[in-house]
Design an enzyme around this catalytic site. Structure first.
Site, PDB file in Angstrom:
ATOM      1  N   ARG A   7       0.558  -1.336   0.056  1.00 20.68           N
ATOM      2  CA  ARG A   7      -0.093  -0.163   0.036  1.00 20.68           C
ATOM      3  C   ARG A   7       0.863   1.219   0.141  1.00 20.68           C
ATOM      4  O   ARG A   7       0.411   2.251  -0.519  1.00 20.68           O
ATOM      5  CB  ARG A   7      -1.086   0.062   1.029  1.00 20.68           C
ATOM      6  CG  ARG A   7      -2.186  -1.054   0.962  1.00 20.68           C
ATOM      7  CD  ARG A   7      -2.815  -1.232   2.249  1.00 20.68           C
ATOM      8  NE  ARG A   7      -3.810  -0.169   2.886  1.00 20.68           N
ATOM      9  CZ  ARG A   7      -4.211   0.033   4.103  1.00 20.68           C
ATOM     10  NH1 ARG A   7      -3.889  -0.875   4.943  1.00 20.68           N
ATOM     11  NH2 ARG A   7      -4.922   1.077   4.060  1.00 20.68           N
ATOM     12  N   ASN A  11      -8.062   7.990   6.684  1.00 23.13           N
ATOM     13  CA  ASN A  11      -7.025   7.310   5.500  1.00 23.13           C
ATOM     14  C   ASN A  11      -5.625   7.565   5.998  1.00 23.13           C
ATOM     15  O   ASN A  11      -5.243   8.442   6.632  1.00 23.13           O
ATOM     16  CB  ASN A  11      -7.270   8.108   4.213  1.00 23.13           C
ATOM     17  CG  ASN A  11      -8.741   8.142   3.830  1.00 23.13           C
ATOM     18  OD1 ASN A  11      -9.409   7.265   4.287  1.00 23.13           O
ATOM     19  ND2 ASN A  11      -9.261   8.993   2.937  1.00 23.13           N
ATOM     20  N   VAL A  12      -4.910   6.591   5.471  1.00 21.18           N
ATOM     21  CA  VAL A  12      -3.377   6.600   5.886  1.00 21.18           C
ATOM     22  C   VAL A  12      -2.714   7.065   4.613  1.00 21.18           C
ATOM     23  O   VAL A  12      -1.433   7.087   4.597  1.00 21.18           O
ATOM     24  CB  VAL A  12      -2.886   5.201   6.192  1.00 21.18           C
ATOM     25  CG1 VAL A  12      -3.514   4.902   7.685  1.00 21.18           C
ATOM     26  CG2 VAL A  12      -3.535   4.092   5.357  1.00 21.18           C
ATOM     27  N   ASP A  13      -3.538   7.405   3.539  1.00 23.96           N
ATOM     28  CA  ASP A  13      -2.822   8.080   2.401  1.00 23.96           C
ATOM     29  C   ASP A  13      -2.466   9.636   2.566  1.00 23.96           C
ATOM     30  O   ASP A  13      -2.923  10.214   3.594  1.00 23.96           O
ATOM     31  CB  ASP A  13      -3.381   7.748   1.275  1.00 23.96           C
ATOM     32  CG  ASP A  13      -4.794   8.688   1.020  1.00 23.96           C
ATOM     33  OD1 ASP A  13      -5.909   8.069   0.903  1.00 23.96           O
ATOM     34  OD2 ASP A  13      -4.750   9.755   1.520  1.00 23.96           O
ATOM     35  N   HIS A  25      -5.788   7.641  12.076  1.00 25.78           N
ATOM     36  CA  HIS A  25      -5.421   6.161  12.006  1.00 25.78           C
ATOM     37  C   HIS A  25      -3.955   6.000  11.500  1.00 25.78           C
ATOM     38  O   HIS A  25      -3.407   4.934  11.204  1.00 25.78           O
ATOM     39  CB  HIS A  25      -6.399   5.442  11.073  1.00 25.78           C
ATOM     40  CG  HIS A  25      -7.715   5.473  11.791  1.00 25.78           C
ATOM     41  ND1 HIS A  25      -8.920   5.207  10.908  1.00 25.78           N
ATOM     42  CD2 HIS A  25      -8.229   5.474  12.988  1.00 25.78           C
ATOM     43  CE1 HIS A  25     -10.107   4.939  11.749  1.00 25.78           C
ATOM     44  NE2 HIS A  25      -9.289   5.264  13.150  1.00 25.78           N
ATOM     45  N   CYS A  28       9.233   3.362  15.311  1.00 23.97           N
ATOM     46  CA  CYS A  28       9.993   2.372  16.161  1.00 23.97           C
ATOM     47  C   CYS A  28       9.333   2.356  17.749  1.00 23.97           C
ATOM     48  O   CYS A  28       9.302   3.108  18.272  1.00 23.97           O
ATOM     49  CB  CYS A  28      11.327   3.110  16.151  1.00 23.97           C
ATOM     50  SG  CYS A  28      12.574   2.033  17.252  1.00 23.97           S
TER      51      CYS A  28
END
Ligand code: BV8
Length: 233
Positions: free
Chosen positions: A59, A92-94, A109, A117
Site C-alpha cells: 500500500r 485514511n493513511v494516504d 489512524h 520505532c
C-alpha cells in the site's frame, strides 16, 4: 448557512476511491484472502509480521503512484480560503489531502509514509519497504513497524479532535461507511455539541440516520459543489 464559523470534516476511504485507492469495502477480504480486521491488528502482526509488513509495503508503494482527486483539491481550497476554524480529520493513511495542499489535517489512524520505532518511539518519514527489517535511523533497532493505528489500538490526537468537535458549528462526513469507532461516533458527539451534520457519500449507510442532511454521490462531484457553497455563504 448563517453564523457558520467552525467546521470539522471527517474523511474515509471513499474520498480516495476516485484516485484509484481501493476502499476497505472493495478490498475487504480480497487482500491475500485475509480480512483487514485480521491483518490490521497487533495480534495479526505478532502472528505473522512478514504478512502484515507486505500488506503495508504494497500500500505504501501504491499510494506514491496515485494523485489527489477533485474532492481532495476542493478541501485544500477550503483550507486555504476559509477564515474560520477548520479541521480535516482523516481515517485514511494516504497523504492525498496534504499533496492537494491541505494543512489543517489530522491522521487519526496514522500514515503509510511514516514508520514507527516501538523501541525509541520515534517516527520517521518512510517511502520504502519495511519487510527487510531496516534499522531505526534514531536507535538502530530493527523493529520498525507501519505507523498506523490497528484495530484495538488508540487512535491519534483524540483530544485535539474532540476539542474541535466541541467548537464545531458544522460536521461534514465524506466517503466513510461509519463502520469503525470512535470515528463513526463523531457525528453523535457533534450533534450533542450543537453542530449541524452533513454526510456526502456514495451510498446511505447505517450511520446516515444521524445526519441532518445526507447527499448521495461521488466525492469528486459532491465535495467541490459543497465547498463552493460554503465559500459563497
Ligand atoms: C479503539 C488504519 C479504543 C490501518 C484503521 C470489538 C472488538 C475489538 C474492537 C472493537 C469491537 N467493537 C468496536 C471496536 C473498536 C474498533 C472498531 O470500531 N471495530 C469495528 C470493526 C467494529 N475500533 C478500534 O479498535 C479503534 N481503536 O477503539 O481504541 C478507543 C475508543 C474510543 C476512544 C479512544 C480509543 C481503532 C480503529 C482503527 C483501525 N485502523 N485504519 C489501515 O488503514 O490499514 S480502520 C480503516 O478501516 C480505515 O482507517 C477506516 O477507518 C476503516 C474503513 O472505513 P472507511 O474509511 O469508511 O472505508 P470503507 O471502505 O468502510 O467505506 C468507504 C465508504 O466510501 C463507503 O460508504 C462507500 O459507499 C463510500 N464510497 C466509495 N466510493 C466513493 C464513496 N463515497 C464517495 N465517493 C466515492 N467515489
Amino acid at each position: 448557512m448563517a453564523e457558520l464559523r467552525n467546521i470539522v470534516v471527517l474523511t474515509g476511504a471513499g474520498i480516495s476511491a476516485e484516485s484509484g485507492i481501493d476502499t476497505f469495502r472493495d478490498a475487504g477480504g480480497l487482500w491475500e484472502k485475509h480480512r483487514v480486521e485480521d491483518v490490521a491488528t497487533p495480534q495479526g502482526y505478532e502472528r505473522d509480521p512478514a504478512l502484515v509488513q507486505r500488506f503495508y509495503d504494497a500500500r505504501r508503494e501504491a499510494v506514491q503512484k496515485v494523485s489527489p482527486n477533485p474532492a481532495h483539491e476542493a478541501l485544500a481550497r477550503l483550507d486555504r480560503e476559509w477564515e474560520g476554524g477548520l479541521l480535516i480529520v482523516t481515517q485514511n493513511v494516504d497523504d492525498l489531502h496534504e499533496r492537494a495542499g491541505a494543512s489543517r489535517v489530522v491522521h487519526m489512524h496514522g500514515e503509510l509514509l511514516s514508520a514507527l520505532c516501538p523501541i525509541c518511539e520515534r517516527r520517521h518519514r518512510w517511502t520504502g519497504p519495511l519487510i527487510e527489517r531496516p534499522e531505526c535511523p534514531s536507535c538502530e533497532a530493527r523493529s520498525l513497524r507501519p505507523d498506523v493505528v490497528w484495530f484495538g489500538e488508540m487512535p491519534y490526537q483524540m483530544d485535539r479532535i474532540y476539542a474541535a468537535l466541541r467548537r464545531a458549528d458544522l460536521f461534514v462526513s465524506i466517503g466513510t461507511s461509519g463502520a469503525v469507532y470512535p470515528a463513526a461516533g463523531f457525528v453523535r458527539d457533534a450533534r450533542e455539541y450543537g453542530a449541524r451534520t452533513l454526510e456526502l457519500n456514495l451510498e446511505r449507510g447505517e450511520g446516515s440516520y444521524w445526519f441532518d442532511e445526507s447527499q448521495q454521490g461521488r466525492a469528486g462531484e459532491l465535495v467541490p459543489a459543497w465547498v463552493d457553497e460554503v465559500l459563497r455563504s
